[in-house]
Scaffold this motif. Structure first.
Motif, short mmCIF file in Angstrom:
data_model
loop_
_atom_site.label_atom_id
_atom_site.label_comp_id
_atom_site.label_asym_id
_atom_site.label_seq_id
_atom_site.Cartn_x
_atom_site.Cartn_y
_atom_site.Cartn_z
N LYS A 72 -8.30 7.04 3.36
CA LYS A 72 -7.01 7.66 3.69
C LYS A 72 -6.97 8.16 5.12
O LYS A 72 -5.97 8.74 5.56
N GLY A 73 -8.07 7.96 5.85
CA GLY A 73 -8.09 8.36 7.26
C GLY A 73 -8.68 9.73 7.51
O GLY A 73 -8.60 10.24 8.63
N PHE A 74 -9.30 10.34 6.50
CA PHE A 74 -9.88 11.66 6.68
C PHE A 74 -11.40 11.58 6.77
O PHE A 74 -12.02 10.74 6.14
N GLY A 75 -11.96 12.49 7.54
CA GLY A 75 -13.39 12.60 7.61
C GLY A 75 -13.86 12.88 9.04
O GLY A 75 -13.18 12.52 9.99
N PRO A 76 -15.02 13.52 9.18
CA PRO A 76 -15.75 14.12 8.06
C PRO A 76 -15.00 15.34 7.49
O PRO A 76 -14.21 15.97 8.18
N ILE A 77 -15.26 15.65 6.23
CA ILE A 77 -14.71 16.84 5.57
C ILE A 77 -15.87 17.77 5.28
O ILE A 77 -16.79 17.42 4.54
N LEU A 78 -15.84 18.93 5.89
CA LEU A 78 -16.89 19.92 5.74
C LEU A 78 -16.39 21.05 4.84
O LEU A 78 -15.28 21.55 5.03
#
Length: 277
Positions: free
Chosen positions: A31-37
């Motif tokens: 979906k185009g997200f990252g990195p997610i912390l």
């Protein structure tokens, strides 16, 4: 999108914070997200992401915290909830200021949150201009605040790094004491709340599906407005304005029909406070 697209089982609030972040990074990569912390504690997720923006492209980066010890709202108001009582999330965007109105990113996050909450059965969630998330239909026509949205940006020439933070009250906490001047509410005051990992995932999925550059986006925003049609008092840096909220423009400004029958435009940048009459 669910855990069959990841290498392991779905994460929940009961997992360690880094495990939640790893799960969401894998789940939302397409979906185009990252990195997610996801961290247990920080000063401010917005500040953390803005610091990263000074040396990196933050488009699609997300930071979530169980607790913020220096959380702030509009005009530097304190916003500090108890640990694990809220979804505290900041999302990064990159934009060209020549082609994009930076205010649209905060509105996009507000819309995505409303749609996500509706999918969990919270159908009375609306947006109080510009981007507070409130509950409508409460006793006495009051619109208690469920969530706040705060956008901050850094500019280099015409290139902007924009960070949008959202704090959604999931469980009762100390916010009624922290924000005594207005009524606040949590999801658990309304019904059984979703797991915060689920909530973050669905908000980001909805955000990815929104075309922020389309005029249709603002039609969607208006359909979720708790402000349009209300008698309101708006306090700006320069004046106090009373009238009827007529519309929200495609640049995110509020149009108010004042007591003299004159349509006035108020930008979110000028706003000090707004209340129903």
């Amino acid at each position: 999108m669910r855990s069959n697209e990841t290498d392991g089982p779905k994460a929940t609030e009961k997992d360690q914070a880094d495990r939640r972040g790893e799960y969401l990074t894998k789940s939302l990569k397409s979906k185009g997200f990252g990195p997610i912390l996801w961290v247990e504690e920080t000063g401010s997720t917005n500040v953390d992401l803005l610091k990263i923006s000074s040396s990196s492209d933050i488009e699609g980066m997300v930071i979530i915290a169980d607790f913020q010890n220096s959380g702030r709202g509009r005009r530097d108001r304190r916003w500090e909830s108890e640990p694990n009582s809220a979804l505290l999330m900041s999302v990064g965007f990159q934009a060209d200021t020549k082609s994009v109105n930076l205010g649209v990113f905060a509105s996009g996050v507000a819309v995505a949150a409303c749609v996500a909450l509706s999918s969990f059965g919270f159908e009375q969630i609306r947006i109080k201009w510009p981007n507070d998330i409130v509950v409508v239909g409460c006793e006495g026509d009051e619109q208690p605040k469920l969530a706040g949205v705060l956008a901050q940006s850094q500019l280099v020439d015409t290139r902007a790094s924009v960070v949008v933070g959202i704090g959604i009250n999931v469980n009762p906490s100390n916010l009624r004491e922290v924000v005594p001047e207005r009524r606040v509410i949590s999801l658990s005051d309304l019904r059984s709340p979703p797991d915060r990992v689920d909530l973050a995932e669905i908000i980001l999925e909805n955000l990815a599906a929104i075309d922020l550059e389309s005029s249709k986006f603002w039609n969607f925003y208006r359909s979720l407005s708790a402000t349009i049609g209300q008698d309101i008092r708006v306090i700006t840096d320069n004046e106090v304005l009373e009238g009827v909220a007529q519309n929200v423009t495609n640049s995110g400004s509020l149009i108010v029909l004042d007591e003299n029958g004159v349509s006035r435009e108020v930008t979110s940048g000028d706003l000090v406070s707004m209340r129903p009459l």
